[in-house]
Design an enzyme around this catalytic site. Structure first.
Site, PDB file in Angstrom:
ATOM      1  CG  ASP A 142     141.136  94.815  32.589  1.00 26.16           C
ATOM      2  OD1 ASP A 142     140.700  94.317  31.407  1.00 26.16           O
ATOM      3  OD2 ASP A 142     142.091  95.897  32.153  1.00 26.16           O
ATOM      4  CG  HIS A 149     148.714  97.268  27.270  1.00 28.08           C
ATOM      5  ND1 HIS A 149     148.543  98.418  26.839  1.00 28.08           N
ATOM      6  CD2 HIS A 149     148.182  96.988  28.473  1.00 28.08           C
ATOM      7  CE1 HIS A 149     148.125  99.028  28.101  1.00 28.08           C
ATOM      8  NE2 HIS A 149     147.867  98.019  28.945  1.00 28.08           N
ATOM      9  CD  GLU A 218     140.707  95.235  28.479  1.00 25.88           C
ATOM     10  OE1 GLU A 218     140.431  94.357  29.088  1.00 25.88           O
ATOM     11  OE2 GLU A 218     141.206  96.326  29.146  1.00 25.88           O
ATOM     12  CG  ASP A 250     139.479  99.068  31.693  1.00 23.57           C
ATOM     13  OD1 ASP A 250     138.665  99.537  32.325  1.00 23.57           O
ATOM     14  OD2 ASP A 250     140.483  98.458  31.973  1.00 23.57           O
ATOM     15  CD  GLN A 257     146.096 103.684  35.074  1.00 16.24           C
ATOM     16  OE1 GLN A 257     145.091 104.035  34.082  1.00 16.24           O
ATOM     17  NE2 GLN A 257     146.459 102.485  34.901  1.00 16.24           N
ATOM     18  CE  LYS A 270     142.482 100.952  34.279  1.00 14.46           C
ATOM     19  NZ  LYS A 270     142.681 100.580  32.874  1.00 14.46           N
ATOM     20  CB  THR A 370     145.223  97.353  26.673  1.00 16.62           C
ATOM     21  OG1 THR A 370     144.400  97.756  27.643  1.00 16.62           O
ATOM     22  CG2 THR A 370     145.299  98.236  25.609  1.00 16.62           C
TER      23      THR A 370
END
Lengths: 450, 450
Positions: A142, A149, A218, A250, A257, A270, A370
């Site tokens: 990713d 973002h 995404e 995602d 996180q 994730k 994102t």
């Protein structure tokens, strides 16, 4: 955006004047100019590759098996398979040849399939099939390509920093590897994950169901071909490896996180990524290729791109809740954004992925990050939209959300509008199921192992 | 360490009294108690699975094809393949049954293969075969299990921090996903990577060949079976999924790593990882399973392990340089360490990998992290050993190293010594080749695409 397109040779498969003998409603999103690839299964049958056209799917294994595609390509070898793996391995010249052969076969003036006695078996309503993950995902990473973002996340997650944007943001496409087998196809249920998060009192962390479950909107590129160990893929060769694009959600467990991410980045938080079932080819997206934002400071030579690789694609995110469903309301649009402003393109991401010589296999899925804008309705995730839960999002029926609740269904729809037709990715959709009960899971395991 | 072993049933395959009809020198490392799996190829032939015994490899596809293994398992389905993929997918009961059948077949008192007329074809000197990566790596992650390594790295990379150990270190096994296809088998050349690193003046980063190329000494576990999306694997079931272990060198481009790693962790800097060709099974390592260090503060329930899953394995790292080679000197031992003090075990790593429900497929390779002790000779990487280059390592011939030079060959040897026999992993070996010339690579690509 077609006027911004740069191409040496006009691609006949995206000619707006093309028409198919398959009936295609104007707003279908699957005109003959699209022909995205997927893998489908009819109840009780094996899975097989297909392309979407109108509200139908063409059975590619069947078409290849009848010899309707054998121009210069060995279509049986490519397509009589349960997945797109062989096609992804075949590489660019084969991809181009197959797309041209399919475009020809489905054109209004080509009779081979149109008048074939078995046409009825080979053209199946999309409503009658189940879509599957179309290939084995060999690698998943990713990126972090949206400046909007990255800036907002910097403000939220590193509030003490003078500049919310990390100093290397404009010098390289920041990326992280993710769990390859975490990529699942649209409509796979998403169980709320459990894990460790920071305790309110700053002491030992707390284990429990995620309280800050989020989506991330995404666009991702799908790769084919391979590079041998030690050999970077130069940015000029990106088109030889970028087979196409999917819409990707995602899923992100924000509280998990935040606790786990130092120094190796997000990991267990994730846990899955949902992709649209259709892979829209690089050729189909040709008319929507646009130059990216100007890059200042200038980037390193290996990231300098002479072709336009940004895409003008609209991503609309819809949220269906239990309350709305019960009241017969349609899903609420909670984000609408376009991808053309992403700071880093797919070609740059691919060049960076391999700059150190790490090998790639066919079937890579690489999210571009994102996609967010500066406006609230352009925010591609809830943590940004609600400022980490401080300002709840209010839907049109008065319901509020900070993060996702059980029973919520998130669908990300991707499309590109051109002259005379719309190109659709379909949707990446997933509904949140209640957290797995770890106690019950353990007892089950114990009863099996003892 | 055999006295510390906890097991309900004694495993007959690790009985120290077992002897094979294959001649096994005392220091071979491949006695009948080991029987590690690999995939080999004779010149001009297809690859096939094998087990090592003495200085030979047993052709498992051949043995299964002759029906010498068919007890209760369908050995042809498992082993007549170019890889171990089918075996890894089969799961624990099959693994146990196959190992017992192989142990029986190779025992001194079993005549089936010993006296078979085709024995000569089925037992091949290891010196005559090429070893390959034995399975498709579906996922690759790296943990950070050594408190000694994490502490030193914290001091070097976050010198301003009050506590060099991150606060979550003792609460969860910190991990990060890596490039699955970056895992390569021993003796694959390692081209020095190029990438961006911080400029001395703090301005724009510099592109160029890595100047701080390093190794990381690790033990990694190999997984089989799968968990469906959303379902964690409880720690009690770890043994159903941990097929075995390999020695792993996690090559690290330190200067590139330092520039890129925020906020997603190391990415392009972790470009390849070299593994030993032999996978030593969990059963073979049974006698070396020991309890890990006591964990204080206590860990969350999902990480609490009732079985001992730490391993007492010695990892010795040898460096051969051009100068030593020219002078006829053997490789210099540059690190020697053992794995039993790792703070986090394979079972804990696996439980954490799946705690949020992310799916796993057969063929995961999960490094337990650089294995370091507090003493200089126990440091499992050069950045620790040389304090990021400040204190060069001096070899016995007077040569010095801060980081690796072109022509250096690093080999990590793994073994476990028990009563009457040694169990070897073989080596994870790789030689550093000069950096790829990006300019030449681009010109090559341009000539192909134009």
């Amino acid at each position: 955006m077609p006027d911004q397109r740069i191409s040496a040779q006009p691609d006949p498969t995206v000619d707006p004047a093309l028409r198919s003998w398959v009936e295609v409603p104007l707003d279908s999103g699957f005109p003959i100019q699209n022909l995205p690839y997927g893998v489908f299964r009819r109840p009780g049958e094996m899975s097989r590759p297909g392309v979407a056209i109108g509200d139908q799917v063409v059975d590619l294994a069947g078409v290849a098996g009848l010899g309707l595609l054998d121009d210069d390509l060995d279509a049986r070898e490519l397509l009589v398979h349960p997945s797109l793996d062989a096609l992804l391995a075949a590489g660019r010249p084969t991809w181009t040849a197959l797309r041209r052969a399919l475009s020809r076969l489905l054109r209004a003036d080509t009779a081979d399939l149109r008048d074939h006695p078995r046409r009825g078996e080979l053209l199946i309503p999309q409503s009658e099939v189940q879509m599957l993950l179309p290939f084995v995902v060999s690698d998943h990473a990713d990126f972090y390509g949206s400046i909007e973002h990255a800036t907002t996340m910097g403000r939220l997650y590193r509030p003490g920093d003078h500049d919310p944007l990390l100093p290397q943001f404009r010098h390289l496409p920041i990326g992280g590897h993710r769990r390859a087998r975490g990529v699942v196809v649209s409509d796979t249920p998403i169980a709320r994950p459990s894990g460790l998060r920071r305790a309110a009192d700053g002491a030992a962390p707390v284990y429990g169901a995620c309280e800050q479950l989020d989506f991330e909107v995404e666009l991702a590129f799908v790769t084919g071909g391979a590079n041998p160990p030690g050999q970077p893929i130069p940015i000029e060769s990106a088109g030889e490896h970028i087979f196409g694009f999917v819409v990707l959600n995602d899923w992100s467990a924000r509280d998990i996180q935040r606790y786990e991410a130092m120094p190796f980045g997000p990991f267990a938080s994730k846990f899955m990524a949902t992709v649209s079932p259709w892979v829209v080819t690089t050729e189909a997206l040709g008319p929507w290729r646009v130059p990216g934002p100007s890059q200042d400071p200038p980037v390193a030579e290996y990231l300098r791109c002479r072709e336009p690789w940004n895409l003008h694609v609209t991503l609309e995110t819809r949220l269906q809740t239990r309350a709305r469903r019960e009241r017969g309301l349609p899903p609420a649009v909670v984000a609408s954004t376009t991808t053309e402003r992403l700071y880093w393109s797919a070609a740059q991401a691919l060049a960076h992925l391999t700059v150190t010589g790490g090998p790639m296999a066919p079937g890579g899925v690489y999210g571009l990050g994102t996609v967010s804008g500066w406006q609230p309705e352009e925010k591609g995730c809830l943590v940004e939209r609600t400022l980490n839960g401080a300002e709840p999002l209010t839907l049109d029926d008065g319901e509020q959300r900070t993060f996702l609740r059980d029973g919520d269904e998130v669908s990300i729809h991707g499309w590109a509008d051109g002259p005379g037709y719309r190109l659709s990715f379909g949707a990446a959709r997933g509904a949140i199921a209640a957290a797995h009960d770890p106690q019950r899971g353990r007892q089950h395991a114990l009863s099996r192992t003892r």
